[in-house]
Motif scaffolding. Sequence first.
Motif, mmCIF file in Angstrom:
data_model
loop_
_atom_site.group_PDB
_atom_site.id
_atom_site.type_symbol
_atom_site.label_atom_id
_atom_site.label_comp_id
_atom_site.label_asym_id
_atom_site.label_seq_id
_atom_site.Cartn_x
_atom_site.Cartn_y
_atom_site.Cartn_z
ATOM 1 N N ASN A 41 0.908 -1.195 0.047
ATOM 2 C CA ASN A 41 0.026 -0.162 0.046
ATOM 3 C C ASN A 41 0.962 1.144 0.245
ATOM 4 O O ASN A 41 0.336 2.347 0.484
ATOM 5 N N SER B 9 -6.808 8.235 -3.270
ATOM 6 C CA SER B 9 -6.028 7.181 -3.227
ATOM 7 C C SER B 9 -6.566 5.860 -3.862
ATOM 8 O O SER B 9 -6.151 5.178 -4.354
ATOM 9 N N HIS B 10 -8.069 6.004 -4.038
ATOM 10 C CA HIS B 10 -8.908 5.102 -4.807
ATOM 11 C C HIS B 10 -9.944 5.506 -5.357
ATOM 12 O O HIS B 10 -10.694 6.363 -4.630
ATOM 13 N N THR B 110 -2.858 6.142 -7.292
ATOM 14 C CA THR B 110 -4.149 6.005 -7.157
ATOM 15 C C THR B 110 -4.619 4.993 -7.879
ATOM 16 O O THR B 110 -4.260 4.461 -9.218
ATOM 17 N N ARG B 111 -5.402 4.219 -7.176
ATOM 18 C CA ARG B 111 -5.891 2.891 -7.406
ATOM 19 C C ARG B 111 -7.179 3.317 -8.366
ATOM 20 O O ARG B 111 -8.160 3.681 -7.692
ATOM 21 N N THR B 113 -10.520 1.884 -10.394
ATOM 22 C CA THR B 113 -11.106 0.779 -10.602
ATOM 23 C C THR B 113 -12.338 1.217 -11.627
ATOM 24 O O THR B 113 -13.009 2.172 -11.102
#
Lengths: 115, 115
Positions: A41, B9-10, B110-111, B113
């Motif tokens: 992470n 971050s996501h 940065t994830r 999806t």
Amino acid sequence: AQSVTQLDSQVPVFEEAPVELRCNYSSSVSVYLFWYVQYPNQGLQLLLKYLSGSTLVKGINGFEAEFNKSQTSFHLRKPSVHISDTAEYFCAVSDRRTGRRALTFGSGTRLQVQP
Amino acid sequence: EPEVTQTPSHQVTQMGQEVILRCVPISNHLYFYWYRQILGQKVEFLVSFYNNEISEKSEIFDDQFSVERPDGSNFTLKIRSTKLEDSAMYFCASRIGGTGFTEAFFGQGTRLTVV
């Protein structure tokens, strides 16, 4: 064109044992060589680099790597690993030419240190 | 210690939507980069940016992507009409520049999806 090959996707090792993570590269131009570490992470952190001079380079956390031009290798070593070294390790190269410093990464090696 | 920061971050987005990933490079750095890492794969270079223009880009960085430094502090990556295969961790990096070697510092990523 450049490419980086990390031969081992995963390396399990016991705590306090030595470890070597292998990296080979190919390039039509002269390159800089790097190892990056990615803890869970987190982002990528530079572990060590080879720019010129002595082929044995020392980095943070007790890691070292040796540049072997004839074998086009830059293997990473540590004589005694700790649990905290568990992470993903990436070998990378970049062109020495100014202005073209994008990194080409290998596929990574997951180091799993077991107690 | 100065660091590269990325937000969010996501990010979860629906297929076909546009997303903007944001990065604040280290303040006196001049070179900026975006990389991506599809889950389980290697970190791949997307684009480098210097003096308010793209200095290098990979074949991945097609017309779907664009970068901008809108206000002198932020560095953004825009992905238009997102596809499922755009799901990845996106890393921003910055480098101070100069004629010799200077280290690239990476953000935490940065994830993205795409659903």
